[in-house]
Design a protein around this motif. Sequence first.
Motif, mmCIF file in Angstrom:
data_model
loop_
_atom_site.group_PDB
_atom_site.id
_atom_site.type_symbol
_atom_site.label_atom_id
_atom_site.label_comp_id
_atom_site.label_asym_id
_atom_site.label_seq_id
_atom_site.Cartn_x
_atom_site.Cartn_y
_atom_site.Cartn_z
ATOM 1 N N VAL A 11 0.852 -1.187 0.000
ATOM 2 C CA VAL A 11 0.000 0.000 0.000
ATOM 3 C C VAL A 11 0.884 1.231 0.000
ATOM 4 N N THR A 12 0.533 2.187 -0.840
ATOM 5 C CA THR A 12 1.219 3.473 -0.831
ATOM 6 C C THR A 12 0.216 4.563 -0.488
ATOM 7 N N LEU A 13 0.724 5.644 0.043
ATOM 8 C CA LEU A 13 -0.106 6.781 0.417
ATOM 9 C C LEU A 13 0.602 8.057 -0.001
ATOM 10 N N ASP A 14 -0.084 8.890 -0.748
ATOM 11 C CA ASP A 14 0.432 10.188 -1.154
ATOM 12 C C ASP A 14 -0.541 11.245 -0.634
ATOM 13 N N THR A 15 -0.209 11.833 0.490
ATOM 14 C CA THR A 15 -1.138 12.790 1.102
ATOM 15 C C THR A 15 -1.216 14.083 0.302
ATOM 16 N N SER A 16 -0.174 14.400 -0.463
ATOM 17 C CA SER A 16 -0.228 15.626 -1.268
ATOM 18 C C SER A 16 -1.243 15.495 -2.404
ATOM 19 N N LYS A 17 -1.410 14.279 -2.887
ATOM 20 C CA LYS A 17 -2.380 14.026 -3.954
ATOM 21 C C LYS A 17 -3.683 13.447 -3.399
ATOM 22 N N LYS A 18 -3.728 13.232 -2.091
ATOM 23 C CA LYS A 18 -4.893 12.616 -1.467
ATOM 24 C C LYS A 18 -5.256 11.313 -2.184
ATOM 25 N N SER A 19 -4.276 10.433 -2.286
ATOM 26 C CA SER A 19 -4.524 9.177 -2.978
ATOM 27 C C SER A 19 -3.711 8.054 -2.354
ATOM 28 N N SER A 20 -4.205 6.840 -2.566
ATOM 29 C CA SER A 20 -3.546 5.641 -2.087
ATOM 30 C C SER A 20 -3.700 4.559 -3.140
ATOM 31 N N SER A 21 -2.783 3.614 -3.144
ATOM 32 C CA SER A 21 -2.918 2.480 -4.043
ATOM 33 C C SER A 21 -2.676 1.186 -3.279
ATOM 34 N N LEU A 22 -3.347 0.148 -3.712
ATOM 35 C CA LEU A 22 -3.172 -1.199 -3.169
ATOM 36 C C LEU A 22 -2.699 -2.085 -4.304
ATOM 37 N N LEU A 23 -1.546 -2.690 -4.113
ATOM 38 C CA LEU A 23 -0.983 -3.613 -5.095
ATOM 39 C C LEU A 23 -1.016 -5.017 -4.505
ATOM 40 N N ILE A 24 -1.604 -5.936 -5.255
ATOM 41 C CA ILE A 24 -1.578 -7.355 -4.892
ATOM 42 C C ILE A 24 -0.680 -8.042 -5.908
ATOM 43 N N THR A 25 0.408 -8.620 -5.450
ATOM 44 C CA THR A 25 1.326 -9.280 -6.366
ATOM 45 C C THR A 25 0.995 -10.768 -6.481
ATOM 46 N N ALA A 26 1.373 -11.330 -7.621
ATOM 47 C CA ALA A 26 1.194 -12.769 -7.863
ATOM 48 C C ALA A 26 -0.207 -13.220 -7.457
ATOM 49 N N SER A 27 -1.208 -12.655 -8.097
ATOM 50 C CA SER A 27 -2.596 -12.873 -7.674
ATOM 51 C C SER A 27 -2.996 -14.350 -7.742
ATOM 52 N N ARG A 28 -3.945 -14.687 -6.882
ATOM 53 C CA ARG A 28 -4.478 -16.049 -6.801
ATOM 54 C C ARG A 28 -5.996 -15.998 -6.942
ATOM 55 N N ALA A 29 -6.589 -17.107 -7.296
ATOM 56 C CA ALA A 29 -8.044 -17.158 -7.427
ATOM 57 C C ALA A 29 -8.733 -16.718 -6.140
ATOM 58 N N ALA A 30 -8.115 -17.040 -5.009
ATOM 59 C CA ALA A 30 -8.700 -16.689 -3.710
ATOM 60 C C ALA A 30 -8.695 -15.187 -3.454
ATOM 61 N N ASP A 31 -7.979 -14.418 -4.270
ATOM 62 C CA ASP A 31 -7.983 -12.962 -4.112
ATOM 63 C C ASP A 31 -9.223 -12.328 -4.718
ATOM 64 N N THR A 32 -10.013 -13.107 -5.442
ATOM 65 C CA THR A 32 -11.262 -12.598 -6.005
ATOM 66 C C THR A 32 -12.152 -12.085 -4.881
ATOM 67 N N ALA A 33 -12.472 -10.792 -4.931
ATOM 68 C CA ALA A 33 -13.213 -10.152 -3.838
ATOM 69 C C ALA A 33 -13.420 -8.691 -4.213
ATOM 70 N N SER A 34 -14.137 -7.979 -3.362
ATOM 71 C CA SER A 34 -14.220 -6.528 -3.479
ATOM 72 C C SER A 34 -13.263 -5.913 -2.463
ATOM 73 N N TYR A 35 -12.610 -4.844 -2.890
ATOM 74 C CA TYR A 35 -11.623 -4.183 -2.039
ATOM 75 C C TYR A 35 -12.058 -2.741 -1.811
ATOM 76 N N PHE A 36 -12.029 -2.342 -0.542
ATOM 77 C CA PHE A 36 -12.497 -1.019 -0.157
ATOM 78 C C PHE A 36 -11.392 -0.251 0.546
ATOM 79 N N CYS A 37 -11.281 1.029 0.222
ATOM 80 C CA CYS A 37 -10.461 1.890 1.056
ATOM 81 C C CYS A 37 -11.377 2.615 2.027
#
Lengths: 112, 113
Positions: free
Chosen positions: A63-89
Amino acid sequence: SQQGEEDPQALSIQEGENATMNCSYKTSINNLQWYRQNSGRGLVHLILIRSNEREKHSGRLRVTLDTSKKSSSLLITASRAADTASYFCATDTGGGADGLTFGKGTHLIIQP
Amino acid sequence: NAGVTQTPKFQVLKTGQSMTLQCAQDMNHNSMYWYRQDPGMGLRLIYYSASEGTTDKGEVPNGYNVSRLNKREFSLRLESAAPSQTSVYFCASSLFGVNTEAFFGQGTRLTVV
């Protein structure tokens, strides 16, 4: 009112690929959190990143956070079928205890 | 480890009926919350309790009341259900407000006809 907005609304990738989701918010925050929700289930906490932090890792999550841009990102590496879901900030509103404000979520589908 | 337990899991009400959604946590958390989740809307805060003995309105409190019965339990009451209250309701708790991670129950799917 929605504080955080995730982008994209939906994402479909192949198993093994990386998935990146973004979140933008409007007002100052003390921390930002990411949650996962499997279909028909409750939300599960993934990572909390504080406003004075820029990056945080947990297993295959980054997870990264850039407070100057008021934004964040979530990176999931090497995804798996079990990662299928909804993701909320989710962000606090600075009041300390008055609940989190959630975005509408990114629905991630991992194709086998 | 039960975590946050909500009852019931499913409920169908007729317009005008009342009901209470129960929530209990066994993690000795101070703060508890009720959210509703509607399609395409994300989660919205109904009421919260920062600590035992206190409750406050969230973003969408109209039509609801809450009771923090003790440190473990936080109930949500619909006095006169309306179709607009058809939703999935989630209870959550955290150790100290929003600066600590929240733990969610499995949800109550409520339909008002």
